[in-house]
Design an enzyme around this catalytic site. Structure first.
Site, PDB file in Angstrom:
ATOM      1  CG  ASP A 182      23.986  37.767 143.631  1.00 49.20           C
ATOM      2  OD1 ASP A 182      23.545  37.213 142.598  1.00 49.20           O
ATOM      3  OD2 ASP A 182      23.668  37.400 144.770  1.00 49.20           O
TER       4      ASP A 182
HETATM    5  C1  BGC Z   1      21.565  34.804 143.708  1.00 48.12           C
HETATM    6  C2  BGC Z   1      22.845  34.156 143.238  1.00 48.12           C
HETATM    7  C3  BGC Z   1      22.612  33.488 141.916  1.00 48.12           C
HETATM    8  C4  BGC Z   1      22.098  34.509 140.931  1.00 48.12           C
HETATM    9  C5  BGC Z   1      21.854  33.951 139.546  1.00 48.12           C
HETATM   10  C6  BGC Z   1      20.923  35.689 142.647  1.00 48.12           C
HETATM   11  O1  BGC Z   1      19.628  36.026 143.021  1.00 48.12           O
HETATM   12  O2  BGC Z   1      21.808  35.553 144.874  1.00 48.12           O
HETATM   13  O3  BGC Z   1      23.285  33.233 144.203  1.00 48.12           O
HETATM   14  O4  BGC Z   1      23.779  32.872 141.472  1.00 48.12           O
HETATM   15  O5  BGC Z   1      20.870  35.030 141.415  1.00 48.12           O
HETATM   16  O6  BGC Z   1      20.765  33.112 139.532  1.00 48.12           O
END
Ligand code: BGC
Length: 754
Positions: free
Chosen positions: A278
């Site tokens: 993530d």
């Molecule tokens: C989130 C993800 C997301 C990623 C990219 C993170 O803060 O937890 O779900 O895909 O950001 O935006």
């Protein structure tokens, strides 16, 4: 926005849409020479490929990226291109409710809006695998036609507690419903030739301190509840990528956790695709790669340096490094960008709006409908529409899961479109307030780039008793919309679960006054997740839950209110009478601990110091949601799987037949009322050795076609024995108990010895 400076590596090329390659070098990536390319890559190139770029303005250490580096403005990240070997960047973009990119671009009059589909919880509430797959196809089409490669979705974490901020993106408290919904979604998106990233693997069930907290659950709870939806979707739908979660699991970051990523995901489940972190998850590039997390997003120079250094010291193996490089190249060659797909920037937004509306309708749950208050049969009736949310309807939630859509149909507009007469004086009062509150907010937030962290929702206000009397005289029906919004970065506060003072007053006053005049009151819950209903439901005549239904939300509610669509949604989670009925309620940051960040800073000193902040014990074990509530003998306000219809259905027949390695269950459902409609067959199982199991568990489900009055349909479930197994903590494997199994659909049960 500043231009990118990728500082340290001379081989790096800035992320580019396609990579023309170095003409002097014959070796260029193709589908059949991946091993050769891996052999030809330098250590620096490998480290570059495994660490991406993303989040303009938020990158780590020396790398500053601008919006144009995302190739598609508003995308969440890209991988680094290596032109020497013909390796292009691929584009990764959020998120579950539709593609999230920037709708407008500098010096460009064209717009790039995407369709806001109903959020995850609404898709799951449809209990309709075909429709979810169709929604996936429409989303996948937008991903492809707007030039992206991988959609960062679906969100497949279990809704362990009603207050988790991201529940709206997730599907259910039940692993089977979550897993099957995710599988349908992935199949749909990937049919379009683009990839998905099932997320957030695993045990990411709270937002509070999400990057540093440690989730502590038993082996059985992990296997039967928290890993299960991922297992189902990964085995059935083969997502191109998996996103590891931010949190620690038993003291090890999920993205640096070989037990999770090597043993379970790749070893036991046979997953062949790529795992990415993530955004900014984990803390060590070498540990990421060594444990099977291939791509580090968006990454930083630090992470690359860690990979290089550990490799040189012999702490990161050749085998692990090359395996991750290979998996990344295998992903790249599947992507539209690599294959030179000429995207149109012109998906059929009109057709997709219709799909969004259909799915929003199908996810609407009718909780209460006394004396056939709904559907509203006469359009000539005047309706008083209360609640500010009716006029600034919530289409989606907060954070990366929110879509930049061209419009949202609010309830006022939706009802007008359906031909209803709305009280214009009342509407004006609310619309003026929305305008005033929004202008004030915009003024206060001018220049602040905090849109991703918060979404402004105007507050309800009191309307005095005399005025309500007036509306009760001139209208035949009252509708009150209540709104709840939540999202990434924060869990909901416990007070959000209950009615606010102004909401209580509104329900009390409107109900008393309208009922005194023999007029009915309907409540519409435009909400992100479960809320308390038990204390006020008796005061109103009908309750409808359309969740956060995407850009066509208001039209969908009007379709159901008017009877154009017969509601067939069912709750994907329990509506508890009280927050503290939630199994494990106290093992969640439900109160002021949610504000702990401001008290303790980002990183607490010691992983063990603050319960529910630094670490959370999943004390309810496998007894999550209805599994726990039923075991404790407690009643829900509205149970998991609940939902009414404008017609009635009867289960006519339920049969089970034993085959060599499976059971076949057949059920016949009849529309016994007089309104056409669909029904969900929810197949539950009760296992032998009741003492160690929930009283019943969902095993599978199917939705009927639209049945007309008197029509029946037979549905068949093929259940392999391994779907009846449970996790044995002593054997560390799944086993199937011998004994009598009970299968249940609706009020019918059938038993068989297995
Ligand atoms: C989130 C993800 C997301 C990623 C990219 C993170 O803060 O937890 O779900 O895909 O950001 O935006």
């Amino acid at each position: 926005m500043k231009k990118a400076i990728i500082a340290s590596l001379s081989v790096a090329c800035l992320a580019m849409g396609s990579c023309s390659g170095n003409k002097d070098n014959a070796l260029q990536l193709n589908k059949n020479n991946i091993d050769e390319i891996v052999n030809a890559m330098t250590l620096e190139e490998k480290s570059l490929l495994l660490v991406g770029i993303g989040m303009p303005g938020m990158s780590g250490t020396e790398t500053v990226v601008g919006e144009t580096d995302m190739i598609i403005p508003g995308a969440a990240g890209v991988t680094n291109a290596i032109p020497r070997l013909g390796i292009p960047s691929i584009v990764l973009a959020d998120g579950p409710a539709g593609l999230r990119i920037k709708p407008t671009r500098e010096n460009d009059s064209k717009t790039y809006y995407c369709t806001a589909f109903p959020v995850g919880v609404c898709l799951a509430a449809s209990w309709n695998k075909q429709l979810v797959e169709q929604t996936g196809e429409a989303i996948g089409n937008e991903v492809r036609e707007y030039g992206c490669d991988i959609l960062l979705a679906p969100g497949t974490n279990i809704q362990r507690n009603p207050l988790c901020g991201r529940n709206y993106e997730y599907y259910s408290e039940d692993p089977i419903l979550s897993g099957m919904t995710a599988a349908a979604y992935i199949k749909g998106v990937q049919k379009m030739g683009v990839g998905t990233s099932i997320k957030h693997f695993a045990l990411n069930n709270q937002e509070t301190n999400r990057s540093y907290m440690d989730s502590r659950a038993s082996e059985r709870a992990k296997r039967e509840i928290y890993y299960k939806p991922f297992e189902i979707a990964i085995k059935e739908a083969k997502p191109w990528t998996v996103m590891s979660s931010y949190n620690y699991i038993d003291g090890v970051y999920a993205s640096q956790n070989p037990t999770l990523l090597q043993d379970v995901l790749r070893g036991e489940w046979g997953y062949k695709g790529l795992v990415m972190t993530d955004w900014f998850g984990g803390d060590n590039g070498a540990a990421n790669i060594q444990s099977g997390n291939d791509l580090i997003m968006p990454g930083s120079d630090d992470r690359r340096a860690q990979i290089i250094e550990a490799y040189k010291k012999g702490e990161l193996s050749d085998e692990a490094l090359n395996a991750s490089v290979k998996r990344t190249l295998e992903l790249i060659v599947k992507c539209p960008t690599f294959n030179g797909y000429q995207y149109s920037n012109n998906p059929d937004l009109k057709a997709h709006a219709q799909i969004s509306r259909n799915n929003a309708c199908e996810g609407i749950v009718l909780l209460k409908n006394n004396d056939n208050t709904l559907p509203i049969t006469s359009k000539s009736k005047n309706i008083a529409l209360f609640g500010i949310t009716s006029y600034c309807y919530n289409s989606g939630g907060i954070g990366s899961g929110d879509v930049n859509e061209a419009y949202t149909v609010d309830l006022l507009e939706g009802m007008k479109n359906a031909g209803f007469n709305l009280d214009t004086k009342l509407a004006k009062k609310y619309q003026d307030s929305v305008k005033e509150q929004t202008e004030k907010y915009d003024k206060e937030h001018a220049g602040k780039n905090d849109a991703i962290f918060a979404k402004f929702t105007p507050k309800d206000f009191a309307i005095n008793g005399n005025e309500i009397e007036g509306y009760a005289l001139t209208n035949e029906l009252a509708i009150i919309t209540l709104g709840r919004m939540s999202g990434e970065f924060a869990d909901r506060h416990i007070s959000e679960f209950y009615l606010k003072e102004e909401e209580k007053n509104l329900i009390n006053q409107v109900s008393e006054t309208f009922h005194k005049n023999n007029k009915k009151v309907v409540v519409v819950l435009n909400i992100c997740g479960a809320m308390e209903t038990a204390s006020w439901r008796d005061k109103v005549d009908a309750i409808l839950v359309p969740w956060l239904g995407g850009q066509e939300g208001g039209n969908a509610v009007a379709d159901v209110l008017s009877g154009k669509v017969n509601p067939s949604g069912k709750l994907p989670m329990t509506f508890y009478k009280d927050y503290f009925d939630t199994p494990g309620a106290k093992n969640f940051p439900y109160d002021k601990i949610a504000d702990a960040k401001s008290m303790f800073g980002d990183k607490a000193v010691n992983r063990d110091s603050i319960e529910n902040y630094d670490y959370t014990i999943y004390s309810e074990d496998i007894f999550v949601g209805y599994r726990g509530l039923e075991k404790e003998g407690k009643e829900a306000a509205y149970p998991f799987g609940y939902g009414l219809s404008y017609t009635t259905f009867q289960i006519e027949d339920l049969k089970v037949e034993r085959k060599k390695t499976k059971v076949i269950i057949k059920v016949t459902i009849k529309n016994s009322g007089d309104f056409p409609g669909k029904e969900v067959a929810q197949l539950f199982v009760t296992s032998p050795h009741a003492e160690k199991h929930p009283l019943r568990e969902l095993l599978d489900y199917q939705k009927t076609d639209k049945l007309i009055a008197g029509q029946s349909q037979e549905l068949t479930f093929d259940i392999d024995f391994d779907r009846l197994s449970c996790w044995d903590e002593e054997l560390h494997s799944s086993t199937m108990d011998i004994g009598e199994y009970t299968f249940q659909v609706g009020d019918k049960k059938v038993k068989i010895k297995l």
